[in-house]
Design an enzyme around this catalytic site. Structure first.
Site, PDB file in Angstrom:
ATOM      1  N   HIS A  81       0.818  -1.210   0.000  1.00  0.00           N
ATOM      2  CA  HIS A  81       0.000   0.000   0.000  1.00  0.00           C
ATOM      3  C   HIS A  81       0.854   1.262   0.000  1.00  0.00           C
ATOM      4  CE1 HIS A  81      -3.075  -2.640   2.343  1.00  0.00           C
ATOM      5  NE2 HIS A  81      -3.151  -2.866   1.049  1.00  0.00           N
ATOM      6  N   TYR A 102       0.552   1.118  13.948  1.00  0.00           N
ATOM      7  CA  TYR A 102       1.495   2.039  13.330  1.00  0.00           C
ATOM      8  C   TYR A 102       1.006   3.469  13.419  1.00  0.00           C
ATOM      9  CZ  TYR A 102      -1.473   0.795   9.287  1.00  0.00           C
ATOM     10  OH  TYR A 102      -2.527   0.524   8.459  1.00  0.00           O
ATOM     11  N   LYS A 159       5.279   5.927   8.098  1.00  0.00           N
ATOM     12  CA  LYS A 159       4.690   5.016   9.089  1.00  0.00           C
ATOM     13  C   LYS A 159       5.769   4.480  10.018  1.00  0.00           C
ATOM     14  CE  LYS A 159       1.204   3.341   5.836  1.00  0.00           C
ATOM     15  NZ  LYS A 159       0.736   2.172   5.078  1.00  0.00           N
ATOM     16  N   ASP A 204      -6.544  -5.947  -2.469  1.00  0.00           N
ATOM     17  CA  ASP A 204      -5.181  -6.409  -2.715  1.00  0.00           C
ATOM     18  C   ASP A 204      -5.124  -7.508  -3.772  1.00  0.00           C
ATOM     19  OD1 ASP A 204      -4.144  -4.540  -0.986  1.00  0.00           O
ATOM     20  OD2 ASP A 204      -4.017  -5.909   0.714  1.00  0.00           O
TER      21      ASP A 204
END
Length: 184
Positions: free
Chosen positions: A63, A133, A73, A171
């Site tokens: 991503h 995250y 992140k 995905d």
């Protein structure tokens, strides 16, 4: 806190010190001034995310969020274990298309810093894995994108048996890396 850099510039792995006694343990998971000193980034985190993957072999990724909503992140695994992957997609980078993979688990508490300009994803090595995250920008649906996790041009080892991955519909339909036009 121990710090490890990689051959791909910008990525960093943090290993926190864990203080243990008969009651359990204590760990300092983030300190802004130390983060800035070690990475050279004065990242401001504005959103925390957490995912629970019920099944071993769940893949989330690859991503990214495109500018102007690109996200850095700081990723850690708080239950279970993962293979965490970052792919360099910065157009001017000497390491464009190259990736790193690290093992993160709840025991070691290590955290991977993935700055903007990278594809990011992970595979779960255990059932009931939780990943948390911190993000440097808010999620923006119009900036959301992905690339196929098993693209042969990337050659990523997800530490899974072929054909056993569990993925979202998004995905499963991700485009190939060849057709990816990097916005970074």
């Amino acid at each position: 806190m121990e710090f490890e850099s990689f051959d791909i510039d910008g990525l960093a792995l943090f290993r926190p010190r864990v203080f243990s006694d008969d009651r359990g343990s204590f760990t300092e998971t983030f300190k802004a001034r130390e983060f800035e000193l070690l990475t050279g980034s004065s990242a401001t985190f504005v959103q925390d995310n957490q995912s629970l993957s019920n099944l071993k072999g769940t893949i989330r990724g690859l991503h990214y969020q495109a500018p102007p909503h690109a996200q850095g992140k700081l990723v850690r695994c708080i239950a279970g274990s993962i293979v965490d992957v970052a792919v360099d997609v910065r157009k001017e980078s000497n390491t464009y298309g190259q990736h790193i993979r690290v093992f993160l688990d709840a025991k070691n508490g290590s955290q991977l810093w993935v700055p903007p300009g990278f594809l990011h994803g992970f595979s779960t090595l255990e059932a009931n894995t939780i990943v948390a995250y911190k993000c440097t920008d808010y999620y923006a649906q119009e900036a959301d994108g992905n690339v196929r996790f098993d693209d042969p041009d990337l050659g990523i080892d997800w530490s899974l048996e072929p054909g056993t991955a569990t993925l979202s519909d998004k995905d499963l339909k991700a485009p190939a890396f060849k057709s990816f036009q990097s916005p970074f």
